[in-house]
Design an enzyme around this catalytic site. Structure first.
Site, short mmCIF file in Angstrom:
data_model
loop_
_atom_site.label_atom_id
_atom_site.label_comp_id
_atom_site.label_asym_id
_atom_site.label_seq_id
_atom_site.Cartn_x
_atom_site.Cartn_y
_atom_site.Cartn_z
N ARG A 1 0.83 -1.22 0.00
CA ARG A 1 0.00 0.00 0.00
C ARG A 1 0.85 1.26 0.00
NH1 ARG A 1 -4.94 -2.18 3.83
NH2 ARG A 1 -6.20 -2.87 2.08
N GLY B 1 -9.67 -8.41 -0.07
CA GLY B 1 -8.35 -8.47 0.54
C GLY B 1 -7.75 -9.86 0.48
N LYS C 1 -18.51 -16.65 3.86
CA LYS C 1 -19.95 -16.65 4.15
C LYS C 1 -20.82 -16.08 3.06
CE LYS C 1 -19.73 -15.98 9.15
NZ LYS C 1 -20.01 -14.84 10.04
N GLY D 1 -13.76 -3.88 0.88
CA GLY D 1 -15.10 -3.44 1.30
C GLY D 1 -15.65 -2.36 0.38
P1 ADP Z 1 -12.15 -11.58 0.45
O1 ADP Z 1 -11.33 -10.93 1.56
O2 ADP Z 1 -11.33 -11.83 -0.78
O3 ADP Z 1 -13.43 -10.82 0.19
P2 ADP Z 1 -13.42 -13.41 2.28
O4 ADP Z 1 -12.95 -12.57 3.41
O5 ADP Z 1 -14.86 -13.42 1.97
O6 ADP Z 1 -12.58 -13.04 0.96
O7 ADP Z 1 -13.05 -14.94 2.56
C1 ADP Z 1 -11.74 -15.39 2.71
C2 ADP Z 1 -11.65 -16.57 3.61
O8 ADP Z 1 -12.55 -17.59 3.24
C3 ADP Z 1 -10.28 -17.18 3.57
O9 ADP Z 1 -9.61 -16.93 4.77
C4 ADP Z 1 -10.54 -18.67 3.35
O10 ADP Z 1 -9.76 -19.49 4.18
C5 ADP Z 1 -12.00 -18.81 3.69
N1 ADP Z 1 -12.61 -19.98 3.03
C6 ADP Z 1 -12.61 -20.28 1.73
N2 ADP Z 1 -13.18 -21.47 1.50
C7 ADP Z 1 -13.56 -21.96 2.70
C8 ADP Z 1 -14.20 -23.18 3.13
N3 ADP Z 1 -14.56 -24.10 2.26
N4 ADP Z 1 -14.44 -23.32 4.43
C9 ADP Z 1 -14.08 -22.37 5.32
N5 ADP Z 1 -13.47 -21.21 4.99
C10 ADP Z 1 -13.21 -20.99 3.69
MG MG Z 2 -11.62 -10.95 3.70
#
Ligand code: ADP
Ligand code: MG
Length: 390
Positions: free
Chosen positions: A34, A347, A199, A371
């Site tokens: 960053r 992220g 989620k 976000g």
């Molecule tokens: P981003 O930051 O890219 O928006 P998220 O914060 O929504 O992504 O999700 C990232 C997390 O989701 C990672 O830490 C990953 O380990 C977790 N994840 C991915 N697949 C699974 C799974 N099948 N079960 C539990 N956690 C998961």
């Molecule tokens: Mg995340």
């Protein structure tokens, strides 16, 4: 939006809001991405003879000075990368900030201490934020926002100060707005969105906003299990959000959602747990799906082939553990090989690209603000952007 590059800044005091929120371990910066991303604007302003006053936040201090969250290591790293002296004010809007601004000469760079040391920065009270914004505005002749990761926040250094000074968008904000605009307005088709992460509830708003616009929505990660359950599959001990099942059923009626056909099922949430690939119809009751399987990667790659516009958010599995990284790597590779517009948001998704050793330049754009980019795609009005528009 006026752009920073169109400003006449020689001899002017320019207040820059940067995103310098880097990860620290024991006081040492572990990823200076960053800071590097913020350099072009700061360098260009200084080279043009502006007096540059940078404001930024680091971590989540509780509205009071806390040495743990001092920008001191950031100031040092910024100075090294910039090749110019960077003075760090010991406060945000106090006596040291005032005298440091006073001392600033043309071409000089000053970093104010962590703006979240002031409770007013994030206050819900307009007058409290306004008072801090008044002081920040008094330091400068013009304001430039280059912190895309913060534009969804109605904070004093993002929103209120822009109301009080002539303002412009820095190159990072301008680039994000341009790319997100291309995803939202007349995207070239086929338009495919890939969503993963943990989620459904985190991403439900963006799914609602994107589903009508896309040709296909590929779903992996932890969230695919609530969709699989909604289709009638048993998902064992995988991540499941019971309260989202009805909504998932409704979303599936669109016919645009593509789910995995196989998963890596593990005995525990651990890198050394016993694990194997199973079809989604055969997930054992005592196992959890921690990645999409190889057939799903092939299916997703086939649905991505020929796509002209792709937005990807959220890893396909628990990529942080080697046995569950292949799904994310495979899908990331498939997206990176496309010729259309490819945008990575989030992220953890951006971290996955780096951690899995995929060349970042193979994507059109990797968003710096997780976000903020999701809220933009949801169609929300982002305070930090709307204020730059008028
Ligand atoms: P981003 O930051 O890219 O928006 P998220 O914060 O929504 O992504 O999700 C990232 C997390 O989701 C990672 O830490 C990953 O380990 C977790 N994840 C991915 N697949 C699974 C799974 N099948 N079960 C539990 N956690 C998961
Ligand atoms: Mg995340």
């Amino acid at each position: 939006m006026r752009l920073a590059e169109d400003l006449e800044v020689k001899g002017k005091r320019v207040l820059v809001r940067s995103d310098l929120n880097v990860p620290l371990e024991d006081g040492a910066i572990t990823d200076d991405g960053r800071i590097r991303a913020s350099l072009p604007l700061i360098r260009s302003l200084a080279e043009q003879g502006a007096r540059v006053i940078v404001t930024a936040h680091l971590g989540r201090p509780k509205g009071a000075p806390d040495p743990k969250y001092s920008l001191a290591p950031v100031a040092k790293r910024l100075e090294e990368l910039l090749g110019r002296p960077v003075r760090l004010a010991r406060d945000v809007a106090g006596p040291d900030a005032h005298s440091s601004v006073e001392d600033l000469r043309d071409g000089g760079v000053l970093l104010l201490e962590n703006v979240r040391f002031e409770a007013a920065e994030t206050s819900k009270d307009d007058a409290e934020r306004g008072a801090l914004a008044d002081t920040l505005a008094s330091f400068a002749d013009v304001y430039v926002d280059d912190a895309f990761g913060a534009v969804h926040r109605k904070h004093a250094s993002v929103y209120d100060v822009a109301q009080r000074l002539p303002h412009a968008a820095g190159p990072l904000v301008a680039a994000e707005v341009e790319v997100l605009g291309r995803l939202e307005k007349d995207p070239e088709r086929p338009y495919v969105v890939v969503l993963g992460g943990s989620k459904v509830s985190d991403k439900i708003k963006v799914i609602d906003a994107l589903l009508p616009k896309v040709d296909a929505l590929l779903v992996g990660g932890g969230m695919c299990f609530t969709f699989l359950k909604a289709q009638g599959y048993g998902v064992g001990s995988s991540l499941l959000e019971e309260e989202m099942l009805d909504q998932c059923r409704t979303l599936l009626e669109s016919g645009k959602i593509v789910l995995p056909v196989d998963v890596v099922a593990a005995g525990a949430f651990s890198a050394d747990a016993d694990h194997d690939v199973v079809p989604v119809s055969e997930i054992p009751p005592d196992r959890m799906g921690l990645d999409i399987g190889p057939e799903s990667v092939t299916l997703f790659a086939a649905r991505l082939e020929g796509a002209k516009t792709v937005f990807w958010n959220g890893p396909m599995g628990v990529f942080e553990m080697a046995p569950y990284a292949a799904g994310t790597k495979g899908v990331a590779e498939a997206i990176a090989s496309l010729h259309g517009l490819t945008v990575v948001g989030g992220g953890d998704s951006a971290a996955a690209v780096r951690a899995l050793g995929i060349d970042e330049s193979r994507f059109t754009h990797i968003s710096t603000g997780g976000g903020a980019s999701l809220e933009h795609l949801e169609g929300k009005v982002l305070p930090g952007l709307s204020v730059l528009e008028d």
